[in-house]
Every structure is written in C-alpha cells, then in structure tokens.
Scaffold this motif. Structure first.
Motif, short mmCIF file in Angstrom:
data_model
loop_
_atom_site.label_atom_id
_atom_site.label_comp_id
_atom_site.label_asym_id
_atom_site.label_seq_id
_atom_site.Cartn_x
_atom_site.Cartn_y
_atom_site.Cartn_z
N ASN A 180 0.86 -1.18 0.00
CA ASN A 180 0.00 0.00 0.00
C ASN A 180 0.90 1.23 0.00
N LEU A 181 1.36 1.60 -1.19
CA LEU A 181 2.34 2.68 -1.31
C LEU A 181 2.05 3.50 -2.56
N GLY A 182 1.90 4.80 -2.39
CA GLY A 182 1.69 5.70 -3.51
C GLY A 182 2.92 6.54 -3.77
N VAL A 183 3.35 6.63 -5.03
CA VAL A 183 4.57 7.38 -5.37
C VAL A 183 4.45 7.93 -6.79
N TRP A 184 4.98 9.14 -6.99
CA TRP A 184 5.02 9.70 -8.34
C TRP A 184 6.00 8.89 -9.18
N LYS A 185 5.65 8.62 -10.42
CA LYS A 185 6.51 7.81 -11.27
C LYS A 185 7.86 8.48 -11.47
N THR A 186 7.88 9.80 -11.61
CA THR A 186 9.15 10.50 -11.78
C THR A 186 10.05 10.32 -10.57
N ASP A 187 9.47 10.28 -9.37
CA ASP A 187 10.26 10.07 -8.15
C ASP A 187 10.78 8.64 -8.08
N LEU A 188 9.95 7.69 -8.50
CA LEU A 188 10.39 6.30 -8.52
C LEU A 188 11.57 6.13 -9.48
N ILE A 189 11.48 6.77 -10.64
CA ILE A 189 12.56 6.68 -11.62
C ILE A 189 13.83 7.36 -11.08
N LYS A 190 13.65 8.45 -10.35
CA LYS A 190 14.79 9.15 -9.77
C LYS A 190 15.63 8.23 -8.88
N ALA A 191 14.93 7.34 -8.14
CA ALA A 191 15.61 6.39 -7.26
C ALA A 191 15.95 5.08 -8.00
N ASN A 192 15.59 5.01 -9.28
CA ASN A 192 15.78 3.83 -10.14
C ASN A 192 14.97 2.63 -9.65
N GLY A 193 13.78 2.90 -9.13
CA GLY A 193 12.85 1.83 -8.80
C GLY A 193 13.32 0.94 -7.67
N LEU A 194 12.77 -0.27 -7.66
CA LEU A 194 13.17 -1.24 -6.65
C LEU A 194 14.48 -1.91 -7.04
N ARG A 211 16.05 5.07 -0.23
CA ARG A 211 16.59 5.77 -1.40
C ARG A 211 15.70 6.92 -1.85
N LEU A 212 14.37 6.76 -1.71
CA LEU A 212 13.47 7.89 -2.00
C LEU A 212 13.78 9.07 -1.08
N LEU A 213 13.95 8.79 0.20
CA LEU A 213 14.26 9.85 1.16
C LEU A 213 15.57 10.54 0.80
N LYS A 257 21.76 6.10 -3.43
CA LYS A 257 20.54 6.80 -3.82
C LYS A 257 19.77 6.08 -4.92
N LYS A 258 20.48 5.24 -5.69
CA LYS A 258 19.83 4.59 -6.83
C LYS A 258 20.09 3.09 -6.80
N GLN A 261 20.43 -2.53 -10.06
CA GLN A 261 19.53 -3.26 -10.96
C GLN A 261 18.13 -2.72 -10.73
N GLY A 262 17.71 -1.75 -11.51
CA GLY A 262 16.45 -1.06 -11.25
C GLY A 262 15.55 -0.96 -12.45
N ILE A 263 14.70 0.05 -12.40
CA ILE A 263 13.65 0.21 -13.41
C ILE A 263 14.20 0.71 -14.74
N ASP A 264 15.40 1.29 -14.74
CA ASP A 264 15.91 1.89 -15.96
C ASP A 264 16.07 0.89 -17.10
N GLN A 265 16.28 -0.37 -16.78
CA GLN A 265 16.47 -1.38 -17.83
C GLN A 265 15.20 -1.71 -18.58
N TYR A 266 14.04 -1.23 -18.10
CA TYR A 266 12.75 -1.51 -18.77
C TYR A 266 12.14 -0.26 -19.39
N LEU A 267 12.77 0.89 -19.20
CA LEU A 267 12.18 2.12 -19.71
C LEU A 267 12.55 2.32 -21.18
#
Length: 267
Positions: A180-194, A211-213, A257-258, A261-267
């Motif tokens: 149960n977590l809400g986050v702006w997609k741009t902020d998620l990308i900034k931290a490179n996702g999970l 990393r978001l913090l 901070k990032k 192995q994150g979301i960048d590989q799928y963008l």
C-alpha cells in the motif's frame, strides 16, 4: 491533487484473491486510469482470470508477466511500473482489498515531493475463507460491522483528516510496506525503482523508501485514510530474510541513492 493513477497489483498463483481485489477496484468511487497486474510467474488460471477482467472492467487492465523463478517481487514491480502510463503509481498486493474511497483518498493525499505510506488491517483465516467462497464485499462494510473473529483491529478503517500531522516523521523509513504505497513515477525513476538484488521475501520496500528519502522525496502518512483489508494467507518462505536484512544494513550504512539493478532497464 489530481493525477492520472495507475494501480499496480502484484500477484502470484492466487486468482481467487486477485478476483476479489479487482472487484474492490471496480467498486471505487474514483476509478484508476488503469490497473497493471504485476504477475510474478502465475499459472494459466491467473492469466484466464485477468483476460476476463480485461473484457469487462470499467478501466484498462494490463498484464505484465515473468517466468516463475522464485520470489522476484522487485523485478516484476519494476517491469509493471515501467509499463504504467499514469504519472502517479499506487502499489498493492493481490491480497489487499480496497475500501470504496481508497483511490479518492490516495489522490487527495498525492503531493509533489512526497510518497504516501498506507497501512492495512488483517482479516482472520476463517473469515478470509468465507469471504472468498461467498464473494463477500467486506471492504464496503462500515468498521462497526466487523466482529472480533473477522479482523484484528477496526480503528484503522476510520477516516480522520489529520492535516499537517500527516507530514510528521517525514524522514522515517521504518514501517512502510509496498502492499500500500503511492509514489510519483518520476520520483520512482529518480531512485531507479526497486533493487532487484533483493530476491525472496523481505526489505526490498524498506530499501526503496530509504533511497526515495535520500532523493528528497519525503514520507506522508496515509493511515486513517487509505487502509486496505489484507486477506489471511500462510507466511511466505523467509529463507532469504537474513541475507536481505544484511543487504538493507549495507544500504543504511552507505549513501546509496539509486538501485543498481532497477527500473531503468525496462524504460
């Protein structure tokens, strides 16, 4: 704040629960722009269920699937988030039922520079069995209707505005759960996702929040507004918990901070 909302629901081989969750989504006072099913390797029964919902849902339904290679929640969430078209993402688990005002409350709380950390109330084993068998929409019940043998606590189901108090403990990472977590997609990308280095149960959500913090995205408390009903199930395999805990300690003791192995590989 108005936002195009993508609901990302993680699931694995429990179509009965996923069906109940999707029914709760269809009963929302404010429908999401889309639902993205993050499927961590489910069998054909789940695929067939999702296909039915794709034809009947009053919202778009995307199905993002990966092969079953053990508990890979971080990876499938990254893939689903990359495929999401909304600018605000709400992460859920496929065993969490939404109160009718859930998305409306999340959208109201969505604030630039913040993520929203919601919470949950736990349903009992016997009531979960009954709810799924009889398709009881308990998420629509008022808090006072629940009995002690059905739920662990009812106070989180009440709504209290709280106002500025929601920004207390804005730097606290503990207790945030990706069910149960809400986050702006741009902020998620900034931290490179999970971070997909977290394999098996445990702490990938804590790592993300830290990393978001560090990327100047603060915590906003979603309690007493966005509580979900969590269906009972047996505990997941926690054989890799200690390894993940040590990985989290390494992150805490660094300035990371990032995700590597994150979301960048799928963008």
């Amino acid at each position: 704040m108005n936002a195009e909302i993508s609901l990302i629901i993680t699931t694995y081989n429990w179509p009965e629960a996923l069906d109940a969750v999707l029914r709760s989504v269809s009963n929302q006072q404010l429908l999401p722009s889309e639902v993205v099913i993050a499927d961590d390797g489910s069998r054909s029964e789940t695929r067939d269920l999702i296909s039915k919902w794709q034809h009947k849902a009053p919202f778009a339904v995307k199905h993002i699937w990966q092969e079953d290679d053990g508990f890979q929640a971080a990876r499938i969430r990254n893939k689903a988030a990359a495929a999401a078209s909304g600018d605000y993402l709400i992460f859920l688990d496929g065993d969490c039922l939404l109160r009718p005002d859930f998305i409306k409350r999340h959208q109201k709380l969505a604030t630039p520079g913040y993520f929203v950390a919601g919470n949950r109330a736990l349903l009992t084993e016997s009531f979960t069995t009954e709810l799924l068998a009889e398709q009881i929409e308990a998420e629509c019940w008022p808090a006072k209707r629940f009995k002690e043998d059905q739920i662990n606590r009812t106070w989180p189901l009440r709504y209290i505005p709280l106002g500025p108090l929601r920004k207390r403990n804005s730097q606290k990472w503990q207790g945030v759960k990706s069910c149960n977590l809400g986050v702006w997609k741009t902020d998620l990308i900034k931290a490179n996702g999970l971070d997909e280095a977290f394999i098996g149960w445990g702490y990938e959500d804590s790592d993300l929040v830290i990393r978001l913090l560090r990327n100047n995205v603060c915590r906003l408390n979603g309690r007493l507004a966005t509580t979900v009903l969590h269906l009972w199930h047996k505990e997941h395999d926690r054989s890799q918990e200690q390894e993940n805990w040590q990985r989290l300690q390494d992150v805490i003791n660094s300035d990371k901070k990032k995700a590597v192995q994150g979301i960048d590989q799928y963008l």
